[in-house]
Scaffold this motif. Structure first.
Motif, PDB file in Angstrom:
ATOM      1  N   TRP A   1       0.859  -1.180   0.000  1.00 43.17           N
ATOM      2  CA  TRP A   1       0.000   0.000   0.000  1.00 43.17           C
ATOM      3  C   TRP A   1       0.896   1.231   0.000  1.00 43.17           C
ATOM      4  CZ3 TRP A   1      -4.921   0.798  -1.056  1.00 43.17           C
ATOM      5  CH2 TRP A   1      -5.825  -0.266  -0.976  1.00 43.17           C
ATOM      6  N   TYR A   2       0.607   2.140  -0.942  1.00 49.77           N
ATOM      7  CA  TYR A   2       1.291   3.415  -1.011  1.00 49.77           C
ATOM      8  C   TYR A   2       0.291   4.529  -0.724  1.00 49.77           C
ATOM      9  CZ  TYR A   2       5.687   1.703  -2.899  1.00 49.77           C
ATOM     10  OH  TYR A   2       6.907   1.093  -3.057  1.00 49.77           O
ATOM     11  N   VAL A   3       0.821   5.649  -0.225  1.00 46.51           N
ATOM     12  CA  VAL A   3      -0.008   6.819   0.028  1.00 46.51           C
ATOM     13  C   VAL A   3       0.603   8.016  -0.706  1.00 46.51           C
ATOM     14  CG1 VAL A   3       1.207   7.344   2.200  1.00 46.51           C
ATOM     15  CG2 VAL A   3      -1.066   8.299   1.782  1.00 46.51           C
ATOM     16  N   GLN A   4      -0.276   8.827  -1.265  1.00 44.14           N
ATOM     17  CA  GLN A   4       0.172  10.025  -1.986  1.00 44.14           C
ATOM     18  C   GLN A   4      -0.569  11.228  -1.441  1.00 44.14           C
ATOM     19  OE1 GLN A   4      -0.598  10.070  -6.270  1.00 44.14           O
ATOM     20  NE2 GLN A   4       1.395  11.035  -6.610  1.00 44.14           N
TER      21      GLN A   4
ATOM     22  N   SER B   1      -5.567  14.235   8.911  1.00 40.66           N
ATOM     23  CA  SER B   1      -4.261  14.170   8.254  1.00 40.66           C
ATOM     24  C   SER B   1      -4.085  12.916   7.392  1.00 40.66           C
ATOM     25  CB  SER B   1      -3.143  14.229   9.287  1.00 40.66           C
ATOM     26  OG  SER B   1      -3.291  13.177  10.223  1.00 40.66           O
ATOM     27  N   ASP B   2      -4.991  11.964   7.499  1.00 42.19           N
ATOM     28  CA  ASP B   2      -4.937  10.757   6.655  1.00 42.19           C
ATOM     29  C   ASP B   2      -5.537  11.004   5.267  1.00 42.19           C
ATOM     30  OD1 ASP B   2      -5.755   8.714   9.523  1.00 42.19           O
ATOM     31  OD2 ASP B   2      -3.782   9.184   8.677  1.00 42.19           O
ATOM     32  N   SER B   3      -6.112  12.162   5.055  1.00 43.33           N
ATOM     33  CA  SER B   3      -6.679  12.477   3.748  1.00 43.33           C
ATOM     34  C   SER B   3      -5.593  12.440   2.678  1.00 43.33           C
ATOM     35  CB  SER B   3      -7.342  13.853   3.777  1.00 43.33           C
ATOM     36  OG  SER B   3      -8.397  13.894   4.719  1.00 43.33           O
ATOM     37  N   ALA B   4      -5.769  11.597   1.700  1.00 37.72           N
ATOM     38  CA  ALA B   4      -4.742  11.364   0.674  1.00 37.72           C
ATOM     39  C   ALA B   4      -5.323  10.378  -0.340  1.00 37.72           C
ATOM     40  CB  ALA B   4      -3.472  10.792   1.290  1.00 37.72           C
ATOM     41  N   VAL B   5      -4.495  10.021  -1.327  1.00 40.19           N
ATOM     42  CA  VAL B   5      -4.858   8.960  -2.251  1.00 40.19           C
ATOM     43  C   VAL B   5      -4.032   7.722  -1.906  1.00 40.19           C
ATOM     44  CG1 VAL B   5      -5.016   8.241  -4.660  1.00 40.19           C
ATOM     45  CG2 VAL B   5      -5.386  10.643  -4.057  1.00 40.19           C
ATOM     46  N   TYR B   6      -4.700   6.581  -1.827  1.00 37.39           N
ATOM     47  CA  TYR B   6      -4.052   5.329  -1.434  1.00 37.39           C
ATOM     48  C   TYR B   6      -4.022   4.380  -2.628  1.00 37.39           C
ATOM     49  CZ  TYR B   6      -4.348   7.122   3.262  1.00 37.39           C
ATOM     50  OH  TYR B   6      -4.178   7.906   4.396  1.00 37.39           O
ATOM     51  N   PHE B   7      -2.838   3.817  -2.879  1.00 37.16           N
ATOM     52  CA  PHE B   7      -2.639   2.902  -4.003  1.00 37.16           C
ATOM     53  C   PHE B   7      -2.246   1.524  -3.495  1.00 37.16           C
ATOM     54  CE2 PHE B   7      -2.744   5.722  -7.656  1.00 37.16           C
ATOM     55  CZ  PHE B   7      -2.454   6.956  -7.105  1.00 37.16           C
ATOM     56  N   CYS B   8      -2.930   0.525  -3.990  1.00 32.92           N
ATOM     57  CA  CYS B   8      -2.543  -0.858  -3.761  1.00 32.92           C
ATOM     58  C   CYS B   8      -1.658  -1.299  -4.932  1.00 32.92           C
ATOM     59  CB  CYS B   8      -3.803  -1.724  -3.680  1.00 32.92           C
ATOM     60  SG  CYS B   8      -3.528  -3.451  -3.280  1.00 32.92           S
TER      61      CYS B   8
ATOM     62  N   THR C   1      -7.383   5.144  -4.512  1.00 33.19           N
ATOM     63  CA  THR C   1      -8.641   5.475  -3.839  1.00 33.19           C
ATOM     64  C   THR C   1      -8.410   6.729  -3.014  1.00 33.19           C
ATOM     65  OG1 THR C   1      -9.262   3.134  -3.682  1.00 33.19           O
ATOM     66  CG2 THR C   1     -10.413   4.694  -2.224  1.00 33.19           C
ATOM     67  N   SER C   2      -9.197   7.750  -3.323  1.00 31.86           N
ATOM     68  CA  SER C   2      -9.078   9.005  -2.588  1.00 31.86           C
ATOM     69  C   SER C   2      -9.830   8.902  -1.264  1.00 31.86           C
ATOM     70  CB  SER C   2      -9.648  10.151  -3.419  1.00 31.86           C
ATOM     71  OG  SER C   2      -9.652  11.358  -2.675  1.00 31.86           O
TER      72      SER C   2
END
Lengths: 112, 115
Positions: free
Chosen positions: A35-38, A83-90, A106-107
């Protein structure tokens, strides 16, 4: 070929709510899962990973378990923050392959 | 330690114009990657460099895209001529050596808009 499917966003939650972002995959071999976060204006950051079946990756309160039987790697957090608001990539990466496969992202929007 | 640096951060051009993106990897990182991220999609690998050698460019559309990594440090990615469909974010990443995805450090990307 390999593929990663994520639930569509945006996911909108109130602060302290429980988060689940679904991720399923198809792969020809035995991949590692990520899982990545942007965050806005920033590069992709590794959030957590799991390298084999039944492994649980965890970081910053986020968790995901590598489920080979259901080919899933769902992201969870018990209590989200603004602060967790971001886009998450699997994503997945096969051993000995340098070409990863990412989901569409997923935003997540967390309201105070 | 400085991360991966990319410039420009944003670029707006008209179709058929050329455009170039620059990437400075983390110091000491021998492997450099360029990714394409279309709107609403995950990143897709375009090319991977080991020092100055392009060792995997099978995903790079060679009719209009080119890349170079002179002296095995900085890299440029060029599009000539740009098309409307090239509007996307171009990500650069680097790692000490080629390895699994988690060894890669990503830059913030260059957002390209082709009008």
């Amino acid at each position: 070929g390999n593929s990663v499917t994520q639930m569509e966003g945006p996911v909108t939650l109130s602060e302290e709510a429980f988060l689940t972002i679904n991720c399923t995959y198809t792969a020809t071999g035995y991949p590692s899962l990520f899982w990545y976060v942007q965050y806005p204006g920033e590069g992709l950051q590794l959030l957590l990973k799991a390298t084999k079946a039944d492994d649980k990756g965890s970081n910053k309160g986020f968790e995901a378990t590598y489920r080979k039987e259901t080919t899933s790697f769902h992201l969870e957090k018990g209590s989200v923050q603004v602060s967790d608001s971001a886009v998450y990539f699997c994503a997945l990466s096969e051993r000995r392959s340098y070409i990863p496969t990412f989901g569409r992202g997923t935003s997540l929007i967390v309201h105070p | 330690e400085a991360g991966v640096v990319q410039s420009p951060r944003y670029k707006i051009i008209e179709k058929k114009q050329p455009v170039a993106f620059w990437c400075n990897p983390i110091s000491g990182h021998n492997t450099l990657y360029w990714y394409l991220q279309n709107l609403g999609q995950g990143p897709e690998l375009l090319i991977r460099y080991e020092n100055e050698e392009a060792v995997d460019d099978s995903q790079l559309p060679k009719d209009r895209f080119s890349a170079e990594r002179l002296k095995g440090v900085d890299s440029t990615l060029k599009i000539q001529p740009a098309e409307l469909g090239d509007s996307a974010v171009y990500l650069c990443a680097s790692s000490l050596t080629s390895g699994s995805l988690e060894t890669q450090y990503f830059g913030p990307g260059t957002r390209l808009l082709v009008l």
